[in-house]
Structure formats: structure tokens, C-alpha cells
Design an enzyme around this catalytic site. Structure first.
Site, PDB file in Angstrom:
ATOM      1  N   ASP A 170      -2.544   1.012   8.101  1.00 40.38           N
ATOM      2  CA  ASP A 170      -2.755  -0.161   7.261  1.00 40.38           C
ATOM      3  C   ASP A 170      -1.679  -1.223   7.480  1.00 40.38           C
ATOM      4  O   ASP A 170      -0.650  -0.965   8.115  1.00 40.38           O
ATOM      5  CB  ASP A 170      -2.808   0.242   5.779  1.00 40.38           C
ATOM      6  CG  ASP A 170      -1.832   1.356   5.419  1.00 40.38           C
ATOM      7  OD1 ASP A 170      -0.812   1.492   6.119  1.00 40.38           O
ATOM      8  OD2 ASP A 170      -2.069   2.078   4.438  1.00 40.38           O
TER       9      ASP A 170
ATOM     10  N   HIS B 203      -4.713   8.223  -3.219  1.00 38.75           N
ATOM     11  CA  HIS B 203      -5.147   7.356  -2.120  1.00 38.75           C
ATOM     12  C   HIS B 203      -4.611   7.839  -0.782  1.00 38.75           C
ATOM     13  O   HIS B 203      -3.555   8.465  -0.698  1.00 38.75           O
ATOM     14  CB  HIS B 203      -4.822   5.879  -2.392  1.00 38.75           C
ATOM     15  CG  HIS B 203      -3.380   5.493  -2.309  1.00 38.75           C
ATOM     16  ND1 HIS B 203      -2.765   4.693  -3.230  1.00 38.75           N
ATOM     17  CD2 HIS B 203      -2.418   5.780  -1.389  1.00 38.75           C
ATOM     18  CE1 HIS B 203      -1.507   4.485  -2.886  1.00 38.75           C
ATOM     19  NE2 HIS B 203      -1.276   5.155  -1.775  1.00 38.75           N
TER      20      HIS B 203
ATOM     21  N   GLU C  98      -8.266   3.325  -2.240  1.00 39.00           N
ATOM     22  CA  GLU C  98      -8.036   3.657  -3.643  1.00 39.00           C
ATOM     23  C   GLU C  98      -9.225   4.458  -4.189  1.00 39.00           C
ATOM     24  O   GLU C  98     -10.289   4.516  -3.550  1.00 39.00           O
ATOM     25  CB  GLU C  98      -7.850   2.367  -4.446  1.00 39.00           C
ATOM     26  CG  GLU C  98      -6.703   1.471  -3.964  1.00 39.00           C
ATOM     27  CD  GLU C  98      -5.314   2.018  -4.285  1.00 39.00           C
ATOM     28  OE1 GLU C  98      -5.192   3.158  -4.783  1.00 39.00           O
ATOM     29  OE2 GLU C  98      -4.330   1.300  -4.029  1.00 39.00           O
TER      30      GLU C  98
ATOM     31  N   ASN D  45      -2.292   8.483  -7.047  1.00 31.17           N
ATOM     32  CA  ASN D  45      -3.693   8.511  -7.501  1.00 31.17           C
ATOM     33  C   ASN D  45      -4.616   9.114  -6.438  1.00 31.17           C
ATOM     34  O   ASN D  45      -5.830   8.990  -6.526  1.00 31.17           O
ATOM     35  CB  ASN D  45      -4.154   7.095  -7.879  1.00 31.17           C
ATOM     36  CG  ASN D  45      -4.109   6.137  -6.689  1.00 31.17           C
ATOM     37  OD1 ASN D  45      -3.775   6.532  -5.582  1.00 31.17           O
ATOM     38  ND2 ASN D  45      -4.456   4.879  -6.930  1.00 31.17           N
TER      39      ASN D  45
HETATM   40  C1  F6R Z   1       1.106   4.240   4.090  1.00 28.95           C
HETATM   41  C2  F6R Z   1      -0.060   4.600   3.344  1.00 28.95           C
HETATM   42  C3  F6R Z   1      -0.041   5.138   1.962  1.00 28.95           C
HETATM   43  C4  F6R Z   1       1.110   6.106   1.696  1.00 28.95           C
HETATM   44  C5  F6R Z   1       1.076   6.606   0.256  1.00 28.95           C
HETATM   45  C6  F6R Z   1       2.237   7.509  -0.070  1.00 28.95           C
HETATM   46  O1  F6R Z   1       0.756   3.741   5.371  1.00 28.95           O
HETATM   47  O2  F6R Z   1      -1.091   4.406   3.879  1.00 28.95           O
HETATM   48  O3  F6R Z   1      -1.258   5.788   1.718  1.00 28.95           O
HETATM   49  O4  F6R Z   1       1.035   7.181   2.576  1.00 28.95           O
HETATM   50  O5  F6R Z   1       1.102   5.510  -0.620  1.00 28.95           O
HETATM   51  O6  F6R Z   1       3.405   6.761  -0.058  1.00 28.95           O
HETATM   52  P1  F6R Z   1       4.837   7.459  -0.105  1.00 28.95           P
HETATM   53  O7  F6R Z   1       4.958   8.237   1.156  1.00 28.95           O
HETATM   54  O8  F6R Z   1       5.803   6.307  -0.160  1.00 28.95           O
HETATM   55  O9  F6R Z   1       4.859   8.318  -1.314  1.00 28.95           O
END
Ligand code: F6R
Length: 248
Positions: free
Chosen positions: A72, A143, A148, A141
Site C-alpha cells: 500500500d 485489517h 478495513e 481491527n
Molecule cells: C502496512 C499495512 C498495515 C499494517 C498493519 C499493522 O503496509 O499494510 O496493514 O501491517 O496496520 O501495523 P503495525 O505493524 O504497525 O502494527
């Protein structure tokens, strides 16, 4: 260990999780020099990238034939913006390995035509024959990428409006909440599920509840990561703290 159809590997802590995943990536690159690697940003994979750099310097494993695709990118940030995911990857990994810019792909968040950019990115991945190994983190959540709760499981790369909880979680990288982008381009859940193999990483007590839901609740569109139960080769690599709410 296997609960549902996601395989589960439990390791003692964040350090061992990062080391294990980095070793696996290095092994795969040795086996398949043209490995197509899917990468994530956020806090979780930072340790993997640090270990991968150490392995690169220690063993000389080469990434010069690999291609990488990130999950992303924020909408509205130029690639060289300090908080763009391109900058994150350049600073934490790409610049430290024998990878050139032309081998590393992220969606262009400042593209003039965002819909067109999503199609281009999706086709780019397919033109390389898809992703061999995708690394994922998980949001509180559930994702994956920026998909989401409620995102269709056959979605391709698309533009998403970020939820306020995701924007709050990412505030730590920006000065104020109004600096946190409101939208992002993300690989869809369908894009992710087309990867040949998936490693989903979760570490720390904060992730314990979402890991419990992932492993013990029925797969459901409200928990995007639970789509991985429909993947033939998905592994959750989890530390003791993150698995602490799962009782057998
Ligand atoms: C990052 C991404 C997100 C993260 C997720 C967890 O490229 O796509 O899905 O993997 O938000 O974030 P952290 O690792 O900071 O807890």
C-alpha cells in the site's frame, strides 16, 4: 500447529519472529533468485528488515534478481515525502540491499488518476506472474494492507478511505492528525489471496485480541485477515504475547 486453515507458528518473542522470517526470506531468495516478494510497512516488519540486512552483509545473499511489491501507499504523498511508504522502504530496506529502484514497486499515491494507478499496479503484479511470498502485518481491527472490515474478499488494488482508528494508529509517524492522509491505495484482499504463500506476522500483547478472533472465530468479512483461512498456504507467525488469549 493448525487452527482453521491458517497454519500457526509460535515463537518466544518479537526478536525470534523477526529472525525466523528474515531467514526464511533469505532461504527463498537463494532457492529462487527471481523471487517476487510482497512487503509491508508499519512497526511489525521493521525487525525482519533489520535481520535481513544483517544476513545480507553476513552471507552475501543477493537480491539483485528479485522484485518487490508493497501492499500500500498513502494517497497524496509524493514518493520522496518523508512519511510515504516508499521512503519507509527505501530507508529501512531497499537502500541497504543490492536492490535498485527499478526492482521495487509501490503504488503511486500522488498519481493524477488514482483509478488508473490501481489498475496499473494490479496488472503490474500479474505481469510478473504474481507474488511468491507476501509478508503481512495485522491491524487491531483485523485489517491487512489497508483493507478495513467489510472489504470484499475478491477485491483488487483499490483506493480506500482510512478509518479514524487507522489514522489514529498512524498518527505517531506525523506531526498532527490533519497531516495523516485520509486515503490510501492498497492491494485488495483478492490480490493478497493470489500470492502463492503468505506470512502474517503478529507480535505483542496489543495484537492478542485480534489474534484470538482470527483463530477462534468463524472467518467473516468483518475481520479481513480471516480471509487467509481460504488461502492454501498461509502461516501466522506469532509471539507468546500475541497468542496469549488463545487457550487450547
Ligand atoms: C502496512 C499495512 C498495515 C499494517 C498493519 C499493522 O503496509 O499494510 O496493514 O501491517 O496496520 O501495523 P503495525 O505493524 O504497525 O502494527
Amino acid at each position: 500447529m493448525q487452527l482453521g486453515s491458517v497454519k500457526v507458528l509460535i515463537v518466544p518473542n518479537y526478536h525470534s519472529m523477526s529472525e525466523w522470517v528474515a531467514r526464511e526470506i533469505a532461504t527463498r531468495v537463494r532457492e529462487i533468485p527471481h523471487l517476487r516478494l510482497g512487503l509491508a510497512t508499519g512497526s511489525t516488519p521493521e525487525g525482519v528488515y533489520q535481520h535481513l540486512i544483517q544476513i545480507y552483509y553476513r552471507t552475501g545473499v543477493s537480491f539483485r534478481h528479485c522484485v518487490t511489491f508493497n501492499l500500500d501507499e498513502y494517497v497524496g504523498l509524493a514518493p520522496d515525502h518523508p512519511q510515504s511508504y516508499r521512503s519507509y522502504m527505501t530507508n529501512r530496506l531497499f537502500d541497504k540491499l543490492d536492490l535498485t529502484m527499478s526492482q521495487t514497486y509501490l503504488p503511486l499515491g500522488n498519481s493524477y488518476d488514482l483509478m488508473d494507478e490501481c489498475d496499473r499496479y494490479e496488472q503490474l503484479i500479474q505481469s510478473y506472474g504474481g507474488i511468491d511470498l507476501q509478508i503481512l502485518g495485522i491491524g487491531l481491527n483485523g485489517h491487512i494492507g489497508f483493507n478495513e472490515p467489510g472489504t470484499s474478499w475478491d477485491s483488487d488494488t483499490h483506493v480506500v478511505r482510512l478509518t479514524s482508528s487507522t489514522r489514529m494508529a498512524n498518527l505517531r509517524f506525523f506531526h498532527t492528525l490533519s497531516d495523516v492522509p485520509t486515503h490510501a491505495i492498497t492491494m485488495g484482499i483478492g490480490t493478497i489471496l493470489r500470492s502463492k504463500q503468505i506470512y502474517l506476522l503478529a507480535a505483542g500483547e496489543k495484537k492478542a485480541e485480534v489474534v484470538r478472533r482470527l483463530l477462534l472465530e468463524e472467518p467473516c468479512i468483518k475481520l479481513p485477515a480471516s480471509a487467509l483461512h481460504h488461502h492454501p498456504d498461509a502461516t501466522l507467525i506469532v509471539d507468546q504475547a500475541a497468542i496469549s488469549k488463545v487457550k487450547w
